[in-house]
Design a protein around this motif. Structure first.
Motif, short mmCIF file in Angstrom:
data_model
loop_
_atom_site.label_atom_id
_atom_site.label_comp_id
_atom_site.label_asym_id
_atom_site.label_seq_id
_atom_site.Cartn_x
_atom_site.Cartn_y
_atom_site.Cartn_z
N GLU A 76 2.32 -3.93 16.07
CA GLU A 76 2.73 -2.90 15.11
C GLU A 76 3.39 -3.54 13.89
O GLU A 76 3.13 -3.15 12.74
CB GLU A 76 3.69 -1.91 15.77
N GLU A 77 4.25 -4.52 14.13
CA GLU A 77 4.91 -5.22 13.02
C GLU A 77 3.91 -6.01 12.19
O GLU A 77 3.99 -6.05 10.96
CB GLU A 77 6.00 -6.15 13.56
N LYS A 78 2.95 -6.61 12.87
CA LYS A 78 1.90 -7.36 12.17
C LYS A 78 1.11 -6.43 11.25
O LYS A 78 0.81 -6.78 10.10
CB LYS A 78 0.97 -8.01 13.20
N ALA A 79 0.79 -5.25 11.75
CA ALA A 79 0.03 -4.29 10.94
C ALA A 79 0.82 -3.88 9.70
O ALA A 79 0.24 -3.75 8.60
CB ALA A 79 -0.32 -3.06 11.78
N LEU A 80 2.12 -3.69 9.83
CA LEU A 80 2.94 -3.31 8.67
C LEU A 80 2.91 -4.40 7.60
O LEU A 80 2.80 -4.11 6.40
CB LEU A 80 4.38 -3.05 9.11
N GLU A 81 2.99 -5.67 8.02
CA GLU A 81 2.96 -6.77 7.06
C GLU A 81 1.57 -6.88 6.41
O GLU A 81 1.46 -7.18 5.21
CB GLU A 81 3.34 -8.09 7.74
N MET A 82 0.53 -6.64 7.17
CA MET A 82 -0.83 -6.69 6.62
C MET A 82 -1.03 -5.61 5.57
O MET A 82 -1.65 -5.85 4.52
CB MET A 82 -1.86 -6.50 7.75
N GLU A 83 -0.50 -4.44 5.84
CA GLU A 83 -0.64 -3.34 4.88
C GLU A 83 0.05 -3.68 3.56
O GLU A 83 -0.45 -3.38 2.48
CB GLU A 83 -0.08 -2.06 5.48
N LYS A 84 1.23 -4.33 3.65
CA LYS A 84 1.95 -4.75 2.45
C LYS A 84 1.11 -5.70 1.60
O LYS A 84 1.25 -5.74 0.37
CB LYS A 84 3.27 -5.42 2.81
N LEU A 85 0.24 -6.49 2.25
CA LEU A 85 -0.56 -7.49 1.55
C LEU A 85 -1.87 -6.93 0.99
O LEU A 85 -2.65 -7.66 0.40
CB LEU A 85 -0.87 -8.66 2.49
N GLY A 86 -2.09 -5.64 1.19
CA GLY A 86 -3.28 -5.02 0.62
C GLY A 86 -4.54 -5.15 1.44
O GLY A 86 -5.65 -5.05 0.90
N VAL A 87 -4.38 -5.37 2.75
CA VAL A 87 -5.54 -5.44 3.64
C VAL A 87 -6.16 -4.04 3.77
O VAL A 87 -5.45 -3.05 3.90
CB VAL A 87 -5.12 -5.98 5.02
N ASP A 88 -7.48 -3.97 3.74
CA ASP A 88 -8.18 -2.68 3.86
C ASP A 88 -8.48 -2.32 5.32
O ASP A 88 -8.35 -1.16 5.71
CB ASP A 88 -9.49 -2.72 3.07
N TYR A 89 -8.89 -3.32 6.11
CA TYR A 89 -9.21 -3.10 7.53
C TYR A 89 -8.52 -4.18 8.36
O TYR A 89 -8.68 -5.37 8.08
CB TYR A 89 -10.72 -3.19 7.78
N LEU A 90 -7.78 -3.76 9.37
CA LEU A 90 -7.23 -4.68 10.36
C LEU A 90 -7.97 -4.46 11.67
O LEU A 90 -7.88 -3.38 12.26
CB LEU A 90 -5.73 -4.45 10.55
#
Length: 309
Positions: A76-90
């Motif tokens: 869940e924490e990893k997903a939050l950091e990915m979203e901050k970086l502008g990732v479209d699909y995780l």
């Protein structure tokens, strides 16, 4: 950002166009990971296609090692950091023994090409199969056969320190949070529910919020720390103790935060702790008066730390 969990093999199409794919486990989403993802994002923007990150639900070593893995970030924490970086699909793949035994060509044909990759971006030490001498990023173009491009990111350092999840876990264990923040690019966090403790802090005049410890998270060594704590979306400076409270001979490890300027009951609420500085180790006191005097000094030292920083 859309998060997708997959079991191998899968048949469904995830996107209607090609993607730039960043691959790795990305525990911590540290500065090295951020550089890789930002480079992948730049390629995606240039090509006007989405950025996808592929990772796993747990560390591959969990299948092959008896040693417990401590994580810098939960999924869940990893997903939050990915979203901050502008990732479209995780994309989070459930890592199984079947998946771990894929040959390089099967990995390309049944995983990467099914994700419609245009370009794969990977770290210099990325591997993806049972034979690390063959199943590595340097050999990936051979198995790609021109169907997609491969960009290899070099080793990353920061102020002379190698940036890696292993070194960050060790720094957390050592309580070296200034170094952890340098390598992560943000303060280390541990989150969880506030649970009932022994209420000894209340009796001593230092009421604490007791964190329900997530067993997979990397924990700092025992001692007192300068921290910031979030409850109900509000941040407070805090004095946080990790340990067994040697004066009382507790049998279980606890994480207890004494929040400055906070006097509410918060049992059952979520709490996030940001870790900033190790102040001192655990001490067994001969008297409660000695413990209270030390806690007063700790409180002032932590307030002075935050005032100076």
């Amino acid at each position: 950002m859309k998060t997708i969990t997959l079991n191998y093999p899968w048949d469904k199409e995830l996107t209607d166009k090609s993607v730039v794919l960043a691959v790795g486990f990305f525990d911590g989403v540290h500065r090295g990971h951020q550089k890789l993802i930002n480079d992948a994002k730049a390629i995606a923007l240039e090509k006007n296609i989405p950025l996808m990150v592929m990772t796993f639900n747990h560390h591959p070593q969990e299948l092959f090692s008896k040693n417990k893995i401590s994580y810098i970030t939960t999924n869940e924490e990893k997903a939050l950091e990915m979203e901050k970086l502008g990732v479209d699909y995780l994309v989070i793949i459930n890592f199984t023994r079947e998946f771990s035994q894929l040959s390089p060509q099967e990995y390309v044909d049944n995983v990467l090409l099914k994700l419609k990759v245009d370009t794969v971006v990977a770290g210099f030490d990325y591997t993806y199969g049972p034979d690390k001498s063959v199943d590595n990023v340097q050999n990936l173009p051979k198995f790609a056969k021109g169907k997609f491009k491969v960009k290899v990111e070099p080793k990353q350092t920061f102020y002379g320190e190698k940036i890696g999840s292993t070194s960050i876990r060790q720094a957390i264990k050592n309580g070296n949070f200034p170094l952890v923040k340098k390598l992560l690019g943000y303060p280390y966090k541990i989150s969880g529910e506030i649970v009932h403790g022994y209420r000894r802090g209340h009796q001593l005049g230092f009421p604490t919020a007791n964190l329900k410890i997530n067993p997979i998270k990397a924990l700092p060594k025992e001692g007192v720390y300068a921290t910031r704590v979030k409850i109900d979306n509000k941040w407070y400076e805090a004095m946080t103790n990790v340990g067994y409270n040697d004066t009382f001979d507790n049998k279980e490890l606890t994480i207890e935060a004494n929040l400055f300027d906070f006097s509410e009951e918060a049992y059952g609420k979520q709490m996030t702790i940001e870790w900033y500085k190790f102040m001192r180790g655990e001490i067994k006191f001969d008297s409660l008066d000695g413990l209270i005097d030390q806690m007063k000094r700790d409180e002032q030292d932590i307030k002075d730390y935050f005032q100076d920083n």
